[in-house]
Structures are given as C-alpha cells and as structure tokens.
Design a protein around this motif. Structure first.
Motif, PDB file in Angstrom:
ATOM      1  N   GLY A 162      -8.510  -4.828   0.916  1.00  7.07           N
ATOM      2  CA  GLY A 162      -7.126  -5.295   0.748  1.00  7.07           C
ATOM      3  C   GLY A 162      -6.078  -4.221   0.980  1.00  7.07           C
ATOM      4  N   ARG A 163      -6.504  -2.988   1.273  1.00  9.70           N
ATOM      5  CA  ARG A 163      -5.494  -1.966   1.565  1.00  9.70           C
ATOM      6  C   ARG A 163      -5.959  -1.124   2.749  1.00  9.70           C
ATOM      7  N   LEU A 164      -6.040  -1.780   3.889  1.00 11.93           N
ATOM      8  CA  LEU A 164      -6.322  -1.082   5.136  1.00 11.93           C
ATOM      9  C   LEU A 164      -5.048  -1.096   5.962  1.00 11.93           C
ATOM     10  N   ASP A 165      -4.464   0.036   6.172  1.00 11.01           N
ATOM     11  CA  ASP A 165      -3.290   0.117   7.030  1.00 11.01           C
ATOM     12  C   ASP A 165      -3.102   1.573   7.431  1.00 11.01           C
ATOM     13  N   LEU A 166      -2.249   1.799   8.417  1.00 10.87           N
ATOM     14  CA  LEU A 166      -2.112   3.146   8.961  1.00 10.87           C
ATOM     15  C   LEU A 166      -1.230   4.044   8.090  1.00 10.87           C
ATOM     16  N   GLY A 167      -0.517   3.454   7.119  1.00 12.77           N
ATOM     17  CA  GLY A 167       0.270   4.272   6.188  1.00 12.77           C
ATOM     18  C   GLY A 167      -0.657   4.973   5.202  1.00 12.77           C
ATOM     19  N   ILE A 168      -1.569   4.220   4.610  1.00 13.24           N
ATOM     20  CA  ILE A 168      -2.500   4.841   3.660  1.00 13.24           C
ATOM     21  C   ILE A 168      -3.469   5.739   4.431  1.00 13.24           C
ATOM     22  N   LEU A 169      -3.755   5.386   5.689  1.00 10.56           N
ATOM     23  CA  LEU A 169      -4.717   6.205   6.453  1.00 10.56           C
ATOM     24  C   LEU A 169      -4.197   7.623   6.697  1.00 10.56           C
ATOM     25  N   GLU A 170      -2.882   7.814   6.650  1.00  8.12           N
ATOM     26  CA  GLU A 170      -2.371   9.187   6.797  1.00  8.12           C
ATOM     27  C   GLU A 170      -2.893  10.086   5.690  1.00  8.12           C
ATOM     28  N   ARG A 171      -3.393   9.481   4.605  1.00  6.57           N
ATOM     29  CA  ARG A 171      -3.827  10.322   3.480  1.00  6.57           C
ATOM     30  C   ARG A 171      -5.193   9.949   2.915  1.00  6.57           C
ATOM     31  N   VAL A 172      -5.914   9.020   3.526  1.00 13.27           N
ATOM     32  CA  VAL A 172      -7.280   8.741   3.046  1.00 13.27           C
ATOM     33  C   VAL A 172      -8.273   8.928   4.187  1.00 13.27           C
ATOM     34  N   ASP A 173      -9.551   9.079   3.787  1.00 18.26           N
ATOM     35  CA  ASP A 173     -10.589   9.415   4.758  1.00 18.26           C
ATOM     36  C   ASP A 173     -11.452   8.224   5.124  1.00 18.26           C
ATOM     37  N   GLN A 174     -11.411   7.184   4.296  1.00 16.87           N
ATOM     38  CA  GLN A 174     -12.268   6.032   4.561  1.00 16.87           C
ATOM     39  C   GLN A 174     -11.726   4.816   3.834  1.00 16.87           C
ATOM     40  N   PHE A 175     -12.182   3.640   4.300  1.00 13.27           N
ATOM     41  CA  PHE A 175     -11.783   2.371   3.682  1.00 13.27           C
ATOM     42  C   PHE A 175     -13.011   1.675   3.098  1.00 13.27           C
ATOM     43  N   TRP A 176     -12.851   1.095   1.907  1.00 15.95           N
ATOM     44  CA  TRP A 176     -13.898   0.187   1.428  1.00 15.95           C
ATOM     45  C   TRP A 176     -13.636  -1.164   2.099  1.00 15.95           C
ATOM     46  N   THR A 177     -14.579  -1.593   2.918  1.00 16.19           N
ATOM     47  CA  THR A 177     -14.335  -2.690   3.848  1.00 16.19           C
ATOM     48  C   THR A 177     -14.270  -4.046   3.154  1.00 16.19           C
ATOM     49  N   SER A 178     -15.184  -4.281   2.214  1.00 18.47           N
ATOM     50  CA  SER A 178     -15.210  -5.589   1.560  1.00 18.47           C
ATOM     51  C   SER A 178     -16.152  -5.546   0.372  1.00 18.47           C
ATOM     52  N   ASP A 179     -15.846  -6.323  -0.658  1.00 21.00           N
ATOM     53  CA  ASP A 179     -16.813  -6.491  -1.748  1.00 21.00           C
ATOM     54  C   ASP A 179     -17.955  -7.399  -1.314  1.00 21.00           C
ATOM     55  N   ASN A 180     -17.785  -8.073  -0.213  1.00 20.16           N
ATOM     56  CA  ASN A 180     -18.835  -8.929   0.330  1.00 20.16           C
ATOM     57  C   ASN A 180     -19.814  -8.038   1.098  1.00 20.16           C
TER      58      ASN A 180
END
Ligand code: DGJ
Length: 770
Positions: A559-577
């Motif tokens: 629910g929080r994948l975007d290029l703004g947060i990507l400027e400061r994070v290294d990876q995304f948790w893709t889904s609880d599924n």
C-alpha cells in the motif's frame, strides 16, 4: 479584462524571429563538415546538452536519448508545451509553423471555442476549463491566476522556468531534470508567496503532460486492494476525465501513482508508442487523465485537490512532488525497463552503488506477535544454515505487545519477551553472519500504550468528533515536530542498541479525521502535506545518522509503493498475499512501474499461526521458490517444522538464487507471457552486461484441449553470441541442447514440457560464452 488577455495569448507564428531564425553554431558546423566531406569530424562533436534554449521558438528543448520535450513562450509570455514524443534531432531548426496541429488548437480565438490549451503550467483563471495546475484564492476572494514567464536558468541537465502572476507577487518555479540515458524527464513546481498576505492554494500540481492530439489512445493503470495489489487495467481513453488518486492519507492500494498511455491502442510488450509517468508522493495524490473535446490528452498530477486548501503564508513556499514522464516507441516492456533503470540508478538510496538485496527471513507468518528472544534465536540458527543473510523480527517485540491491540508507540523491547533487550538476539544474529532487521509501525499509537497515556493529544483528530479506530490504533500527527523528534530518538536508540540494519516500516490503517485542533482554523488544512514531509524527514535523518541503515516500505503489504518513498527506502513489501499464483500476478502488475529488485518475494508456510491458509495447498515448494525469486527472495517458513526434503529444497533453491540474483536484481526484465492472457507466465531477465540470462516458466494449469505450449522465444540476447544452456530441470525442456546462439534462442525459442499438473515451473539459465 482577463478575457482580452487570454484572447491574445497565442503563439506569434509570424514573428520575424521564427520566420528567419539563425541556425545554431552546431548546425552550421555540421553543414560545413557535410559540404566538405569531413563527416568523420562531426562524429566526434560533443553530444548536445540535454537542455538547450531554442531562441527561434522563444523556448527550450529537453532532450533524452529517445525523446524530445519542447516548451515555447507565446506572445503574452505564457508557456506552452508544443511537443512531447520521439526524439526530434536538430530541434534548433524547428519553426513554430511546424507544429500547426498543436498551434491551431492552442487558442481558438472566436466565439465559444475561446479556450486556452496546451499550457505548460496553467493557473486557473480566464478561459481555462481544463484541469489547472494551480488554483489560488487570494485574501480578497479573487481566484484568477494568470502565470507569465519571468526568467529561466539552465544548469546542465536541469532547467528552471520562473512564472509570475500578472497582478500579484505569486511566483511559480518550474523545475525540470532530464535523465537522458533512461529517457525520462522529471518536473515539479515550487509555489512562492511573496504577496505579503496569506493565500489559499486550492490545487497545487506538479505539472501536466500533454500528448499529441490523436484519437484511439489507451490507458493502462494499476488498481487493487489489500491482498490483491497491482491489477493491470487497460481501457480506451474517451473524452472526459479519468482520475486515479488516494484520499486515504497514504499512497494506497486502490490505485498506484503510475500510468501508461499507448497510441492507437496498439502497443505490445515489445513494440508501439507509449507515454508513461509516475508521481513521487506518499500522501494524498491525484493523477487526472483528461481527453479534451479536441482530442488532446492531458495528464495532470500532484497533491490531491480533495480537502486540500493549503494555507501559504507570506514568504512561504510549497514544493510539489516530482512527476516523472517518459516516452518510448518500444512498447510497455521498454517503458518498464526505463523506469526500473531510473529507480535503481537515480532514485533509490545509493543508486548504482546500492548493494544486492540479501536473502531475508521474516518471523511474522510463524509467530505473529508471540516472538521471544528464545524462539527467534532458534529460528535464526536454522535460517543461517539455509543461507539467509538478513533476519527480520516482525511485529510483537515491543512493550505490551501481547496482542495486536496494544503497545504501538512504545518503541522499546517488551521486558517479558526480551528480558535483556534486543542486543542478545541481535548479537546472536550477527554472530551467525546475518544482518538484524526489525519491524516498526512508527506512525501509529494504541490507546493501551505508555505513549498515548502521556500524549493523547498527539493523534490526528477533530476535537469533539467521533474518532475512527482501525486495527485498534490511532494515527499520530506526524506533522507535529515533537512527534517527529520522539520517533527519531526512539528509532535511533533501537539502531544503536540492537545494531539494526533494516527497519521494516509498516503502516496498517487509513488516515481519517486529519485535524490538528491545536493549530486551529484553516491552517490545519496543511496537516497531511506536513505529515508526509515529516515522514520523509524522519527516514532521511535516521539514514544520515546511520549511513548503512536500510528501510522496507510496507503498508499492510503493497500500500505504499511510490517514487517519493523510494528516494529513502531500499525495498518494498509487495503484498500480504503470499500465495504463489496470486503473487505471479501481483509482482507482474507492480513490475510495470517498479523494478523487480525492489519487490520482496516470500516463500510462506502453508498456514499461519492462526490456521489461516497462506498458499494453495497443492503449490509445490519449488514453485513457491521460483515465484519468490522473481522479486528479491525471502522466506517465512516454519523452519522448526521443515521436513528434511523441504530443508534440502530450501537450501538448493537459495543457493541457486545466489547464482542468478545479480541478473534478476540488476538486469532487465522481459515479460514474455502473462497469466492475464495465457496459462503460462514467462519472465526473462537479462544481465546488465549481457553475460547471463534467466528464464522463469510457470504453468498455472495444463489444458488438455491445447496440450502443447508454444515455444518460448527469448529477447535481449546477442544474436551472434553462443550461450550455454543450464536447465534447472532438464526433463522439463523438450529441446535437447546444451548450447545455442542468441539468434536461435530468439527465433526458434525453447520448448517446455510440463506434467499435467497445476502449478508446475522451472527456470533456465543462459551463460554467454566468450
Ligand atoms: C502487516 C504487514 O504487511 C505484515 O507483513 C506484518 O508485518 C503485519 N502487518 C504485522 O502486524
């Protein structure tokens, strides 16, 4: 008055400067060289700068390796976008008359067609009926904003154009940056209030992308929900407006701030003209895709104007988020690969220097909140033996957290579960050769927490109104500086005491009642923008304090994948599924917009602690590993209960993954076949230097009716190079070969044979021979 101004706001196509423009020095030099036959010298001319003035158009060109973007000034000083599309070489030779279609429609100067079109950054006022970039209410109630050119500055690959309102000291600085290699341009606006009075921004957008006037465009975008993220939707663009947005305070599952539009509804994965873009904001955002009555697609993006009303006091400025836009004539696959490159090279922390994502373990699906020092040490021992490199303790380790209804806000270890703090566990994990990671949900507070008992006023709320509680928790008002400082201190302490290498930053509810009673009045309308700005600042400052510290962005899954947060994070948790079949679809959907390296895959246990089923029970462990390693591989299996066969499988697949992850994480993805269209998902990754390629072939089910799978023809190889073929399961390849040329593999392809069983899969690795 305003009408008169707007009627005259037309490009002066007969201006002498445009009729008799002077060729640029470079054009003159090229002409001389051509005439004298010295063309070899021209090959050595320096590449043209990515941003250049175009005096004959009173404009500028932004040039990438594949596209041109041209802005021109009109007679009244307004800025108009006259071209965005495939690269036009030598734009210095263009004249305004060469854009007749666009120019004729910039302004219709008669009767009811008296509208202003294709503006680069339209304020709202006069005969402007399309989506504005800026809508302002001045203190006296005036809502008319007419922005004209003030100044410009070119700095390498950057351009700044300053606009000013014709009657007030309201300034807009348009910032552009050209990513020439990736073929992408970023734009954002800075709105400055120099009027001496407070003004209200009803809408503040980053910018608008105008596509060439044409019919039959098609829009692709991503929708979804918790557990069902990134569904790929394709629909024709009709006259009217399509809005994708979040009003939920964060990026959201419902749609993602990314779009692609193809010409003639004709693009495929590998061919066709595609314009695409992404907005870098993790708060309320909006992208409106408008098809005007004159067949002019306009894509406007920025802060969501819904409940905006941002108060800008004298001397203040508001910076809008970057809005990235790209163009390709090589289909959706190329559009995605360009975005992947941009993210990995330019946006995420450390860029090209970023380390490969480690194989990681996460405790959630085994223990949920019942983590203890003892059970985590035991898991860590087993994880390390399998080849895991990062061990993440999920929810449950902090004060009072015996259920999911308590403790959020108290970011110190629960004394019953971790009597000596986190250090003994972290040291143990480090001694096993793994990094230590920790789950946190810093934006939240439970009523049953020391923090809430001390500071009930730190939450977002409207005084005296009902308060929505989601998962038994409230949203902290991150806009408050004392909340920001509290969180920085708490997380900094954890890093120091637990040698934390990665925070999994979760966020498990929607933002509601976005009020800030202590500020009072209209000023509290700014709260959600400041919330997201402070969220960014917290992560930025922690990273500055601890340069090796990493973050995973999670919001109950993707629910929080975007290029703004990507400027400061290294990876995304893709889904609880974590069901592998659903994950093929979710990972594919997100891959349109995000690099697979950033998308964490996970091999989950069949059931979680509460007996909730995580995966289709007939999904073989091998199949689950193959799906998870198309992202960055992780696992949350119950290692205490693994059979020796499963343990051997896990060890084998983790070892295999380590031989290909340079290619899957840093290479280029080709989506060769999709479950959206067939019973077979095929993804091919090609290493950045071309030395290796990996093909994942995953069968959903086998048709008795169409029993033969068509051959898988590959992409991105060198036709004349020879590749050694390693099949993970040689028996699943119909073709018997241990080496083949790139041409053979791309023309003839590989034939696969699967058992008549659901969820069969394999991988083939190609190594280029010297
Ligand atoms: C939601 C996340 O998506 C899960 O992975 C897990 O971390 C839980 N929250 C923990 O509460």
């Amino acid at each position: 008055m305003a009408g008169a101004i707007h009627k005259a706001a037309v490009l002066n196509v007969s201006a002498p400067a445009m009729m008799h423009h002077c060729p640029s020095p470079e054009t003159l030099l090229r002409t001389v060289l051509l005439l004298t036959g010295l063309t070899f010298v021209s090959d050595r001319l320096p590449a043209a700068a990515p941003v250049r003035p175009l005096p004959q158009l009173s404009g500028w060109v932004l040039e990438t390796s594949v596209s041109s973007y041209i802005i021109a000034r009109n007679e009244q000083g307004g800025l108009q976008q006259v071209y965005w599309g495939g690269r036009i070489d030598s734009p210095e030779e263009l004249t305004a008359g060469q854009f007749p279609k666009t120019l004729q429609n910039l302004v219709f100067t008669a009767g009811h067609r008296d509208e202003i079109r294709s503006e680069e950054y339209p304020g709202w006022g006069g005969a402007r009926f399309e989506e504005p970039c800026l809508k302002v209410t001045l203190p006296d109630g005036v809502r008319d904003t007419v922005l004209v050119y003030h100044s410009d500055r070119i700095d390498g690959d950057r351009l700044e154009l300053v606009l000013k309102d014709i009657r007030s000291d309201l300034l807009v600085r348009l910032h552009y940056r050209v990513y020439a290699d990736e073929g992408i341009i970023a734009k954002h606006a800075v709105i400055e209030n120099q009027t001496g009075h407070s003004v209200t921004l009803e809408s503040a957008q980053s910018g608008v992308w105008n596509l060439p006037m044409d019919r039959d465009y098609r829009l692709t975008y991503l929708t979804g929900h918790w557990g069902g993220e990134a569904k790929v939707i394709r629909e024709p663009l009709h006259q009217g407006m399509k809005v994708i947005e979040s009003r939920r305070g964060t990026t959201g599952f419902e749609s993602n701030p990314w779009f692609a539009i193809d010409a003639g509804a004709a693009a495929t994965e590998e061919s066709g003209r595609v314009w695409f873009g992404a907005l870098a904001w993790s708060g309320n955002w909006r992208i409106s895709i408008e098809q005007t009555s004159w067949a002019q697609p306009r894509i406007t993006g920025g802060f969501n104007p819904f409940d905006f009303g941002y108060r800008l006091n004298p001397g203040e400025r508001l910076v809008t988020p970057p809005f990235y836009g790209g163009y390709t004539d090589r289909g959706f696959g190329d559009a995605s690969r360009r975005l992947h490159d941009l993210q990995r090279n330019q946006i995420r922390p450390h860029g090209r220097e970023a380390r490969l994502r480690p194989v990681w373990y996460n405790s959630w699906q085994v223990y949920e909140v019942d983590v203890t020092e003892e059970n985590q040490k035991a898991l860590a021992d087993k994880a390390a033996a399998l080849g895991v490199e990062l061990f993440v303790v999920d929810d449950g380790w902090f004060n009072l957290r015996k259920t999911t209804g308590a403790g959020l806000g108290d970011w110190f270890p629960d004394r019953d579960k971790f009597p000596n703090g986190l250090k003994p566990l972290a040291d143990h994990v480090n001694r096993l050769g793994m990094d230590f990671g920790l789950w946190v949900e810093p934006e939240m507070v439970n009523p049953d927490s020391d923090l809430y008992r001390r500071h009930p006023d730190w939450i977002l709320r409207f005084e005296g109104r009902p308060l929505t509680s989601g998962r038994g928790q409230y949203v902290l008002n991150l806009a408050r500086d004392e909340v920001k400082e509290y969180l920085i201190k708490a997380l900094d302490t954890l890093v120091r005491e637990g040698n934390v290498r990665l925070f999994k930053w979760d966020m498990n509810r929607l933002v509601t009642e976005p009020g800030w009673p202590e500020v009072g009045g209209a000023g509290q309308r700014n709260v959600l923008v400041q919330y997201t700005q402070n969220l960014y600042e917290i992560v930025d400052r922690l990273r500055a304090l601890h340069p090796g510290l990493e973050f995973e962005s999670c919001k109950g899954g993707g629910g929080r994948l975007d290029l703004g947060i990507l400027e400061r994070v290294d990876q995304f948790w893709t889904s609880d599924n974590t069901d592998p079949l659903d994950r093929i679809r979710i990972q594919e959907g997100f891959s349109f917009a995000y690099s697979p390296q950033l998308l964490m895959g996970r091999v989950a246990p069949a059931f979680n602690k509460r007996g909730y089923q995580n995966v289709r029970l007939h999904a073989p462990l091998e199949f689950r590993f193959l799906v998870a390693m198309m992202g960055s591989l992780g696992l949350s299996l119950n290692l205490n209960e693994l059979s020796s066969d499963d343990e051997a499988t896990a060890r084998k697949y983790i070892a295999f993954y380590k031989t290909i992850r340079e290619t899957t994480q840093r290479g280029h993805l080709h989506r060769l076949s999709s479950l959206r269209e067939r019973e077979l998902a095929v993804n091919q990754f090609v290493a950045a230097n071309g030395s290796q390629s990996v093909v994942f072939v995953l069968q959903h089910w086998q048709e008795f009716y169409n029993v033969v799978h068509p051959p898988v023809t590959l992409r991105g190889l060198e036709p004349t190079a020879t590749y050694r073929v390693h099949a993970l399961h040689p028996e699943k390849l119909l073709t018997v070969l241990d080496r083949a040329t790139g041409a053979y593999l791309m023309q003839h392809g590989l034939n696969f044979r699967f058992a008549k069983r659901d969820l069969e899969g394999t991988a083939v690795v190609l190594e280029r021979l010297p």
